[in-house]
Design a protein around this motif. Structure first.
Motif, PDB file in Angstrom:
ATOM      1  N   CYS A 324       0.840  -1.212   0.000  1.00  0.00           N
ATOM      2  CA  CYS A 324       0.000   0.000   0.000  1.00  0.00           C
ATOM      3  C   CYS A 324       0.871   1.256   0.000  1.00  0.00           C
ATOM      4  O   CYS A 324       0.577   2.231  -0.691  1.00  0.00           O
ATOM      5  CB  CYS A 324      -0.957   0.005   1.194  1.00  0.00           C
ATOM      6  SG  CYS A 324      -2.238  -1.253   1.035  1.00  0.00           S
ATOM      7  N   PRO A 342      -6.795  -7.436  -4.302  1.00  0.00           N
ATOM      8  CA  PRO A 342      -6.573  -6.119  -3.702  1.00  0.00           C
ATOM      9  C   PRO A 342      -7.627  -5.085  -4.095  1.00  0.00           C
ATOM     10  O   PRO A 342      -7.914  -4.171  -3.328  1.00  0.00           O
ATOM     11  CB  PRO A 342      -5.181  -5.717  -4.220  1.00  0.00           C
ATOM     12  CG  PRO A 342      -4.941  -6.583  -5.413  1.00  0.00           C
ATOM     13  CD  PRO A 342      -5.680  -7.851  -5.166  1.00  0.00           C
ATOM     14  N   ALA A 343      -8.222  -5.238  -5.302  1.00  0.00           N
ATOM     15  CA  ALA A 343      -9.219  -4.242  -5.725  1.00  0.00           C
ATOM     16  C   ALA A 343     -10.422  -4.229  -4.783  1.00  0.00           C
ATOM     17  O   ALA A 343     -11.127  -3.229  -4.679  1.00  0.00           O
ATOM     18  CB  ALA A 343      -9.666  -4.528  -7.154  1.00  0.00           C
ATOM     19  N   SER A 344     -10.657  -5.346  -4.087  1.00  0.00           N
ATOM     20  CA  SER A 344     -11.797  -5.396  -3.169  1.00  0.00           C
ATOM     21  C   SER A 344     -11.456  -4.916  -1.769  1.00  0.00           C
ATOM     22  O   SER A 344     -12.337  -4.501  -1.033  1.00  0.00           O
ATOM     23  CB  SER A 344     -12.318  -6.835  -3.023  1.00  0.00           C
ATOM     24  OG  SER A 344     -12.836  -7.273  -4.209  1.00  0.00           O
ATOM     25  N   ARG A 348      -9.460   2.955  -1.317  1.00  0.00           N
ATOM     26  CA  ARG A 348      -9.810   3.391  -2.679  1.00  0.00           C
ATOM     27  C   ARG A 348      -8.639   4.062  -3.410  1.00  0.00           C
ATOM     28  O   ARG A 348      -8.348   3.761  -4.567  1.00  0.00           O
ATOM     29  CB  ARG A 348     -10.996   4.360  -2.592  1.00  0.00           C
ATOM     30  CG  ARG A 348     -11.466   4.781  -3.941  1.00  0.00           C
ATOM     31  CD  ARG A 348     -12.646   5.670  -3.865  1.00  0.00           C
ATOM     32  NE  ARG A 348     -12.820   6.280  -5.165  1.00  0.00           N
ATOM     33  CZ  ARG A 348     -13.907   6.867  -5.572  1.00  0.00           C
ATOM     34  NH1 ARG A 348     -14.932   6.947  -4.775  1.00  0.00           N
ATOM     35  NH2 ARG A 348     -13.987   7.401  -6.768  1.00  0.00           N
ATOM     36  N   THR A 350      -5.541   3.643  -3.013  1.00  0.00           N
ATOM     37  CA  THR A 350      -4.509   2.652  -3.331  1.00  0.00           C
ATOM     38  C   THR A 350      -4.933   1.826  -4.549  1.00  0.00           C
ATOM     39  O   THR A 350      -4.116   1.504  -5.410  1.00  0.00           O
ATOM     40  CB  THR A 350      -4.263   1.733  -2.110  1.00  0.00           C
ATOM     41  OG1 THR A 350      -4.117   2.552  -0.962  1.00  0.00           O
ATOM     42  CG2 THR A 350      -3.034   0.879  -2.284  1.00  0.00           C
ATOM     43  N   VAL A 351      -6.234   1.502  -4.626  1.00  0.00           N
ATOM     44  CA  VAL A 351      -6.737   0.767  -5.798  1.00  0.00           C
ATOM     45  C   VAL A 351      -6.577   1.642  -7.042  1.00  0.00           C
ATOM     46  O   VAL A 351      -6.195   1.152  -8.114  1.00  0.00           O
ATOM     47  CB  VAL A 351      -8.215   0.354  -5.598  1.00  0.00           C
ATOM     48  CG1 VAL A 351      -8.753  -0.324  -6.853  1.00  0.00           C
ATOM     49  CG2 VAL A 351      -8.350  -0.582  -4.400  1.00  0.00           C
ATOM     50  N   GLU A 352      -6.827   2.939  -6.897  1.00  0.00           N
ATOM     51  CA  GLU A 352      -6.656   3.845  -8.047  1.00  0.00           C
ATOM     52  C   GLU A 352      -5.198   3.860  -8.512  1.00  0.00           C
ATOM     53  O   GLU A 352      -4.907   3.849  -9.707  1.00  0.00           O
ATOM     54  CB  GLU A 352      -7.123   5.254  -7.680  1.00  0.00           C
ATOM     55  CG  GLU A 352      -8.645   5.353  -7.674  1.00  0.00           C
ATOM     56  CD  GLU A 352      -9.180   6.638  -7.026  1.00  0.00           C
ATOM     57  OE1 GLU A 352     -10.406   6.763  -6.975  1.00  0.00           O
ATOM     58  OE2 GLU A 352      -8.384   7.486  -6.578  1.00  0.00           O
ATOM     59  N   LEU A 354      -3.104   1.387  -8.083  1.00  0.00           N
ATOM     60  CA  LEU A 354      -2.863   0.068  -8.692  1.00  0.00           C
ATOM     61  C   LEU A 354      -3.360   0.048 -10.143  1.00  0.00           C
ATOM     62  O   LEU A 354      -2.715  -0.525 -11.026  1.00  0.00           O
ATOM     63  CB  LEU A 354      -3.579  -1.014  -7.862  1.00  0.00           C
ATOM     64  CG  LEU A 354      -3.429  -2.468  -8.317  1.00  0.00           C
ATOM     65  CD1 LEU A 354      -1.976  -2.937  -8.192  1.00  0.00           C
ATOM     66  CD2 LEU A 354      -4.328  -3.400  -7.500  1.00  0.00           C
ATOM     67  N   THR A 369     -10.270  -7.515  -9.137  1.00  0.00           N
ATOM     68  CA  THR A 369      -8.915  -7.213  -9.631  1.00  0.00           C
ATOM     69  C   THR A 369      -8.793  -7.571 -11.116  1.00  0.00           C
ATOM     70  O   THR A 369      -8.017  -6.945 -11.854  1.00  0.00           O
ATOM     71  CB  THR A 369      -7.858  -7.959  -8.781  1.00  0.00           C
ATOM     72  OG1 THR A 369      -7.997  -7.523  -7.430  1.00  0.00           O
ATOM     73  CG2 THR A 369      -6.437  -7.689  -9.243  1.00  0.00           C
TER      74      THR A 369
END
Ligand code: SF4
Length: 427
Positions: A324, A342-344, A348, A350-352, A354, A369
């Protein structure tokens, strides 16, 4: 009917399932909870390897997907290889080899779950036990910040509150069960005693209990984090008078204010209880082999997670080498995600971050993901379509069997193909 099959879903790693196989497929699963049965039966499988072209995932061969994955990892300056908790230890070893080959950071799902527990255990040491010892001997069971009734459905029946053991033949009626949590969960409803904490006050409550245990109850205020001192004194008496007590702790303790210091404090409480009686403590690990990847990484590098191989020697610094943090600082420029989503469950932002880097996904199942992956490689389900080794939440090492043949290669085989491609491209 295949007997004594292991369930590769949660950290209980139940090893008493019966699975009916016919026509090369799993037909029925007996003895598992709904979570485990659903995984073994299989659902929402990724059918073929895919590579994203012009924003669209298009079918590819395994050769093409593995070659593209190797190219992405080699072109990246700071690749992160993340997940590893829901696959076998053999695949984990290949992952470490790949991280060494490409100078990447190897991180596990523990970084967003029991990572603080591992740090606390490293700092303090652990008065531990196996789940078998708990089943056969424990007469006091405390669940702190965890809800096994929903997250580990067979834990109570197989190993803890409701299990009948050699020296606990009466099962539930012969044990006292306590729950410490911020809300009245299903586990709390089934307990004999429930202590409701104000969120983020675990450290204060554990400290007050240690003071009471140490004979310094007079300096403890009349209420601690909303709990009356009398209730804490009563709880400590119950703990002292147990024949064999155990604290199972979950993310409620490790992810509230204080984090690894909460765990450190709880481990100290348990160590001090051993001056009065036998007491042990155990983390309620989530994914079935999250304990295994910790073991494999510690064996290979000396560190249990978040290991940076870019310096030519393993380097570990949580907060710096955790996925992260690498993504939030925009340092990671490629990611290989295996057996994780990880997308779940990342924040938010951090997902962006990724989604901005090339992502390689290796997984039997489609998940959020997949939507942001650039290379998708479907794999066999370990423990159903591939054999291997896994570690239960108490550190017991168990062997996963292959029940059916599969058109999909194992995670281990896919990783070896990527390693071969990395070596070929670099030659
Ligand atoms: S409790 Fe966990 S390991 Fe046991 S059957 Fe259910 S999901 Fe599988």
């Amino acid at each position: 009917m295949t007997e004594d099959v292991l369930c590769t879903f949660c950290g209980c790693l139940c090893d008493d399932l019966r699975v009916e196989v016919a026509d090369g497929r799993v037909q029925k699963v007996r003895g598992a909870c709904r979570l485990g049965a659903s995984k073994i039966m299989g659902h929402d499988r990724i059918k073929t390897p895919m590579i994203r072209e012009d924003g669209v995932l298009r079918e590819a061969t395994y050769d093409q997907a593995c070659a593209r994955a190797a190219q992405i990892l080699l072109e990246a300056k700071r690749p992160v290889l993340y997940g590893w908790a829901s696959t076998s230890c053999e695949a984990d070893r290949k992952g470490i080899l790949l991280a060494e080959e490409v100078g990447g950071v190897m991180d596990t799902t523990a970084t967003v779950c029991h990572g603080p527990s591992i740090l606390g255990i490293e700092e303090k040491g652990l008065a531990g036990a196996t789940l078998g010892q708990v089943k056969n001997r424990a007469d006091l069971i405390i669940f702190w910040g965890c809800n096994p009734a929903e997250a580990h459905p067979r834990h109570a029946l197989r190993y803890s509150s409701n299990a009948c053991g050699r020296f606990t033949p009466e099962g539930r009626s012969g044990r006292k069960v306590m729950v410490v949590d911020v809300r009245e969960t299903r586990s709390a409803k089934n307990a004999d005693k429930f202590l409701r904490l104000i969120p983020g006050t675990d450290y204060e409550v554990i400290s007050a209990m240690r003071m009471i245990l140490g004979g310094k109850a007079d300096v403890v205020p009349e209420t601690v984090a909303g709990l009356p001192k009398t209730q804490l004194v009563e709880t400590v008496e119950i703990m002292k008078n147990a024949r064999f007590g155990v604290i199972f702790f979950g993310l409620g303790m490790t992810h509230s204010r204080g984090r690894y210091k909460n765990v450190d404090n709880a481990l100290s409480l348990v160590a001090e209880l051993n001056a009065f009686t036998k007491f042990v403590v155990m983390a309620m690990r989530g994914h079935y082999n999250v304990a295994g990847i910790g073991q494999v990484m510690a064996c290979a590098s000396g560190y249990p997670m978040s290991v940076d191989y870019s310096r030519g020697a393993p380097y570990f610094n949580p907060g710096e080498t955790t996925i992260c943090d690498l993504l939030n600082r925009k340092e990671a420029d490629a990611a290989l995600v295996i057996a994780a989503d990880p997308a779940s469950n990342f924040p938010r932002s951090t997902v962006e971050a990724l989604a901005e880097v090339p992502v390689i996904q290796i997984d039997p199942f489609e998940n959020p993901t997949t939507l942001l992956a650039d290379v998708v490689i479907p794999s066999a389900i370990a423990g159903v379509e591939a054999e291997g080794t896994a570690y239960r939440m108490d550190g017991m090492c168990l062997r996963l069997r292959k029940l059916v043949d599969s058109e999909f290669p194992s995670d281990e085989a896919i990783l070896q193909r990527i390693i071969d491609n990395v070596r070929r491209l670099r030659a």
